[in-house]
Motif scaffolding. Structure first.
Motif, PDB file in Angstrom:
ATOM      1  N   ALA A 288       0.829  -1.212   0.000  1.00 23.47           N
ATOM      2  CA  ALA A 288       0.000   0.000   0.000  1.00 23.47           C
ATOM      3  C   ALA A 288       0.861   1.258   0.000  1.00 23.47           C
ATOM      4  O   ALA A 288       0.471   2.281  -0.570  1.00 23.47           O
ATOM      5  CB  ALA A 288      -0.938  -0.002   1.197  1.00 23.47           C
ATOM      6  N   ILE A 289       2.041   1.193   0.612  1.00 19.10           N
ATOM      7  CA  ILE A 289       2.933   2.355   0.615  1.00 19.10           C
ATOM      8  C   ILE A 289       3.351   2.686  -0.809  1.00 19.10           C
ATOM      9  O   ILE A 289       3.328   3.846  -1.221  1.00 19.10           O
ATOM     10  CB  ILE A 289       4.155   2.095   1.519  1.00 19.10           C
ATOM     11  N   ALA A 290       3.720   1.658  -1.564  1.00 22.26           N
ATOM     12  CA  ALA A 290       4.092   1.878  -2.966  1.00 22.26           C
ATOM     13  C   ALA A 290       2.900   2.390  -3.777  1.00 22.26           C
ATOM     14  O   ALA A 290       3.048   3.235  -4.665  1.00 22.26           O
ATOM     15  CB  ALA A 290       4.631   0.589  -3.575  1.00 22.26           C
ATOM     16  N   GLY A 291       1.709   1.899  -3.460  1.00 20.81           N
ATOM     17  CA  GLY A 291       0.507   2.366  -4.149  1.00 20.81           C
ATOM     18  C   GLY A 291       0.231   3.832  -3.869  1.00 20.81           C
ATOM     19  O   GLY A 291      -0.142   4.595  -4.772  1.00 20.81           O
ATOM     20  N   ILE A 292       0.430   4.237  -2.631  1.00 21.15           N
ATOM     21  CA  ILE A 292       0.236   5.647  -2.274  1.00 21.15           C
ATOM     22  C   ILE A 292       1.269   6.516  -2.978  1.00 21.15           C
ATOM     23  O   ILE A 292       0.948   7.606  -3.472  1.00 21.15           O
ATOM     24  CB  ILE A 292       0.283   5.819  -0.752  1.00 21.15           C
ATOM     25  N   VAL A 293       2.501   6.038  -3.052  1.00 16.84           N
ATOM     26  CA  VAL A 293       3.547   6.789  -3.765  1.00 16.84           C
ATOM     27  C   VAL A 293       3.170   6.943  -5.240  1.00 16.84           C
ATOM     28  O   VAL A 293       3.333   8.028  -5.812  1.00 16.84           O
ATOM     29  CB  VAL A 293       4.922   6.107  -3.606  1.00 16.84           C
ATOM     30  N   CYS A 294       2.668   5.886  -5.851  1.00 14.37           N
ATOM     31  CA  CYS A 294       2.232   5.979  -7.251  1.00 14.37           C
ATOM     32  C   CYS A 294       1.134   7.022  -7.433  1.00 14.37           C
ATOM     33  O   CYS A 294       1.154   7.793  -8.388  1.00 14.37           O
ATOM     34  CB  CYS A 294       1.730   4.620  -7.739  1.00 14.37           C
ATOM     35  N   MET A 295       0.187   7.045  -6.507  1.00 10.91           N
ATOM     36  CA  MET A 295      -0.900   8.021  -6.602  1.00 10.91           C
ATOM     37  C   MET A 295      -0.386   9.445  -6.434  1.00 10.91           C
ATOM     38  O   MET A 295      -0.811  10.348  -7.167  1.00 10.91           O
ATOM     39  CB  MET A 295      -1.943   7.740  -5.517  1.00 10.91           C
ATOM     40  N   VAL A 296       0.527   9.637  -5.498  1.00 12.65           N
ATOM     41  CA  VAL A 296       1.083  10.977  -5.276  1.00 12.65           C
ATOM     42  C   VAL A 296       1.876  11.436  -6.499  1.00 12.65           C
ATOM     43  O   VAL A 296       1.756  12.582  -6.946  1.00 12.65           O
ATOM     44  CB  VAL A 296       1.953  11.009  -3.996  1.00 12.65           C
ATOM     45  N   VAL A 297       2.680  10.547  -7.065  1.00 16.10           N
ATOM     46  CA  VAL A 297       3.454  10.898  -8.257  1.00 16.10           C
ATOM     47  C   VAL A 297       2.520  11.216  -9.412  1.00 16.10           C
ATOM     48  O   VAL A 297       2.748  12.169 -10.163  1.00 16.10           O
ATOM     49  CB  VAL A 297       4.439   9.761  -8.623  1.00 16.10           C
ATOM     50  N   ALA A 298       1.461  10.431  -9.550  1.00 15.86           N
ATOM     51  CA  ALA A 298       0.504  10.696 -10.628  1.00 15.86           C
ATOM     52  C   ALA A 298      -0.146  12.063 -10.456  1.00 15.86           C
ATOM     53  O   ALA A 298      -0.322  12.803 -11.435  1.00 15.86           O
ATOM     54  CB  ALA A 298      -0.567   9.606 -10.655  1.00 15.86           C
ATOM     55  N   ALA A 299      -0.486  12.401  -9.232  1.00 12.87           N
ATOM     56  CA  ALA A 299      -1.173  13.670  -8.987  1.00 12.87           C
ATOM     57  C   ALA A 299      -0.244  14.872  -9.108  1.00 12.87           C
ATOM     58  O   ALA A 299      -0.655  15.934  -9.591  1.00 12.87           O
ATOM     59  CB  ALA A 299      -1.818  13.639  -7.604  1.00 12.87           C
ATOM     60  N   ARG A 300       0.991  14.723  -8.676  1.00 11.78           N
ATOM     61  CA  ARG A 300       1.893  15.877  -8.606  1.00 11.78           C
ATOM     62  C   ARG A 300       2.754  16.058  -9.856  1.00 11.78           C
ATOM     63  O   ARG A 300       3.128  17.184 -10.172  1.00 11.78           O
ATOM     64  CB  ARG A 300       2.815  15.732  -7.398  1.00 11.78           C
ATOM     65  N   MET A 301       3.099  14.992 -10.523  1.00 10.95           N
ATOM     66  CA  MET A 301       4.093  15.073 -11.591  1.00 10.95           C
ATOM     67  C   MET A 301       3.532  14.956 -13.005  1.00 10.95           C
ATOM     68  O   MET A 301       4.253  15.192 -13.960  1.00 10.95           O
ATOM     69  CB  MET A 301       5.149  13.960 -11.416  1.00 10.95           C
TER      70      MET A 301
ATOM     71  N   ASN B   5      -0.003  15.235 -15.847  1.00 14.30           N
ATOM     72  CA  ASN B   5      -1.309  15.800 -16.161  1.00 14.30           C
ATOM     73  C   ASN B   5      -2.284  14.657 -16.418  1.00 14.30           C
ATOM     74  O   ASN B   5      -1.889  13.628 -16.978  1.00 14.30           O
ATOM     75  CB  ASN B   5      -1.237  16.673 -17.416  1.00 14.30           C
ATOM     76  N   PRO B   6      -3.549  14.837 -16.061  1.00 10.60           N
ATOM     77  CA  PRO B   6      -4.528  13.766 -16.303  1.00 10.60           C
ATOM     78  C   PRO B   6      -4.663  13.376 -17.781  1.00 10.60           C
ATOM     79  O   PRO B   6      -5.129  12.286 -18.079  1.00 10.60           O
ATOM     80  CB  PRO B   6      -5.839  14.345 -15.775  1.00 10.60           C
ATOM     81  N   SER B   7      -4.252  14.223 -18.683  1.00 12.07           N
ATOM     82  CA  SER B   7      -4.357  13.893 -20.104  1.00 12.07           C
ATOM     83  C   SER B   7      -3.211  13.001 -20.589  1.00 12.07           C
ATOM     84  O   SER B   7      -3.286  12.456 -21.683  1.00 12.07           O
ATOM     85  CB  SER B   7      -4.387  15.173 -20.934  1.00 12.07           C
ATOM     86  N   GLN B   8      -2.166  12.830 -19.788  1.00 17.89           N
ATOM     87  CA  GLN B   8      -1.042  11.990 -20.186  1.00 17.89           C
ATOM     88  C   GLN B   8      -1.345  10.518 -19.893  1.00 17.89           C
ATOM     89  O   GLN B   8      -2.024  10.186 -18.938  1.00 17.89           O
ATOM     90  CB  GLN B   8       0.233  12.396 -19.435  1.00 17.89           C
ATOM     91  N   SER B   9      -0.803   9.657 -20.732  1.00 15.89           N
ATOM     92  CA  SER B   9      -1.047   8.224 -20.534  1.00 15.89           C
ATOM     93  C   SER B   9      -0.326   7.687 -19.298  1.00 15.89           C
ATOM     94  O   SER B   9      -0.794   6.726 -18.679  1.00 15.89           O
ATOM     95  CB  SER B   9      -0.614   7.442 -21.770  1.00 15.89           C
ATOM     96  N   ILE B  10       0.785   8.296 -18.925  1.00 19.86           N
ATOM     97  CA  ILE B  10       1.505   7.840 -17.738  1.00 19.86           C
ATOM     98  C   ILE B  10       0.670   8.067 -16.479  1.00 19.86           C
ATOM     99  O   ILE B  10       0.783   7.313 -15.511  1.00 19.86           O
ATOM    100  CB  ILE B  10       2.893   8.515 -17.638  1.00 19.86           C
ATOM    101  N   PHE B  11      -0.200   9.079 -16.493  1.00 25.66           N
ATOM    102  CA  PHE B  11      -1.090   9.333 -15.361  1.00 25.66           C
ATOM    103  C   PHE B  11      -2.001   8.132 -15.130  1.00 25.66           C
ATOM    104  O   PHE B  11      -2.124   7.642 -14.006  1.00 25.66           O
ATOM    105  CB  PHE B  11      -1.923  10.593 -15.620  1.00 25.66           C
ATOM    106  N   ALA B  12      -2.616   7.665 -16.196  1.00 29.49           N
ATOM    107  CA  ALA B  12      -3.516   6.512 -16.076  1.00 29.49           C
ATOM    108  C   ALA B  12      -2.757   5.277 -15.619  1.00 29.49           C
ATOM    109  O   ALA B  12      -3.242   4.514 -14.776  1.00 29.49           O
ATOM    110  CB  ALA B  12      -4.207   6.251 -17.408  1.00 29.49           C
ATOM    111  N   LEU B  13      -1.566   5.082 -16.130  1.00 33.64           N
ATOM    112  CA  LEU B  13      -0.753   3.932 -15.744  1.00 33.64           C
ATOM    113  C   LEU B  13      -0.403   3.973 -14.262  1.00 33.64           C
ATOM    114  O   LEU B  13      -0.531   2.965 -13.549  1.00 33.64           O
ATOM    115  CB  LEU B  13       0.524   3.889 -16.584  1.00 33.64           C
ATOM    116  N   LEU B  14       0.003   5.138 -13.770  1.00 38.27           N
ATOM    117  CA  LEU B  14       0.355   5.269 -12.356  1.00 38.27           C
ATOM    118  C   LEU B  14      -0.860   5.103 -11.447  1.00 38.27           C
ATOM    119  O   LEU B  14      -0.762   4.483 -10.385  1.00 38.27           O
ATOM    120  CB  LEU B  14       1.026   6.620 -12.103  1.00 38.27           C
ATOM    121  N   VAL B  15      -1.992   5.625 -11.847  1.00 32.65           N
ATOM    122  CA  VAL B  15      -3.203   5.482 -11.038  1.00 32.65           C
ATOM    123  C   VAL B  15      -3.639   4.015 -10.990  1.00 32.65           C
ATOM    124  O   VAL B  15      -3.962   3.490  -9.914  1.00 32.65           O
ATOM    125  CB  VAL B  15      -4.339   6.380 -11.583  1.00 32.65           C
ATOM    126  N   ILE B  16      -3.610   3.347 -12.119  1.00 29.52           N
ATOM    127  CA  ILE B  16      -3.994   1.934 -12.151  1.00 29.52           C
ATOM    128  C   ILE B  16      -3.033   1.101 -11.308  1.00 29.52           C
ATOM    129  O   ILE B  16      -3.459   0.221 -10.550  1.00 29.52           O
ATOM    130  CB  ILE B  16      -4.051   1.423 -13.601  1.00 29.52           C
TER     131      ILE B  16
END
Length: 69
Positions: free
Chosen positions: A19-32, A34-45
């Motif tokens: 879960a710690i790694a999952g939270i880090v992925c979510m934080v990176v997706a949110a901070r680094m 844009n929601p329009s980038q494909s890497i955002f969806a990958l990190l959130v998933i």
């Protein structure tokens, strides 16, 4: 009794570690990204999958009956 409680806490902590790694992925997706980038969806998933894995591992650990020793 104290040793058993300590062992129980360690077991739960180890199973929560994805879960710690999952939270880090979510934080990176949110901070680094844009929601329009494909890497955002990958990190959130990936974050959701890791948090789901932690929930599954903890639930399975709590529902498994103790083995007689």
């Amino acid at each position: 009794m104290t040793n058993t409680a300590s062992s129980f806490r360690k077991d739960i902590a180890v199973r929560c570690s994805p879960a710690i790694a999952g939270i880090v992925c979510m934080v990176v997706a949110a901070r680094m990204t844009n929601p329009s980038q494909s890497i955002f969806a990958l990190l959130v998933i990936e974050g959701v999958a890791l948090i789901g894995l932690a929930v599954f591992l903890v639930r399975r650990y709590l529902k498994t009956p103790e083995s007689p020793e």
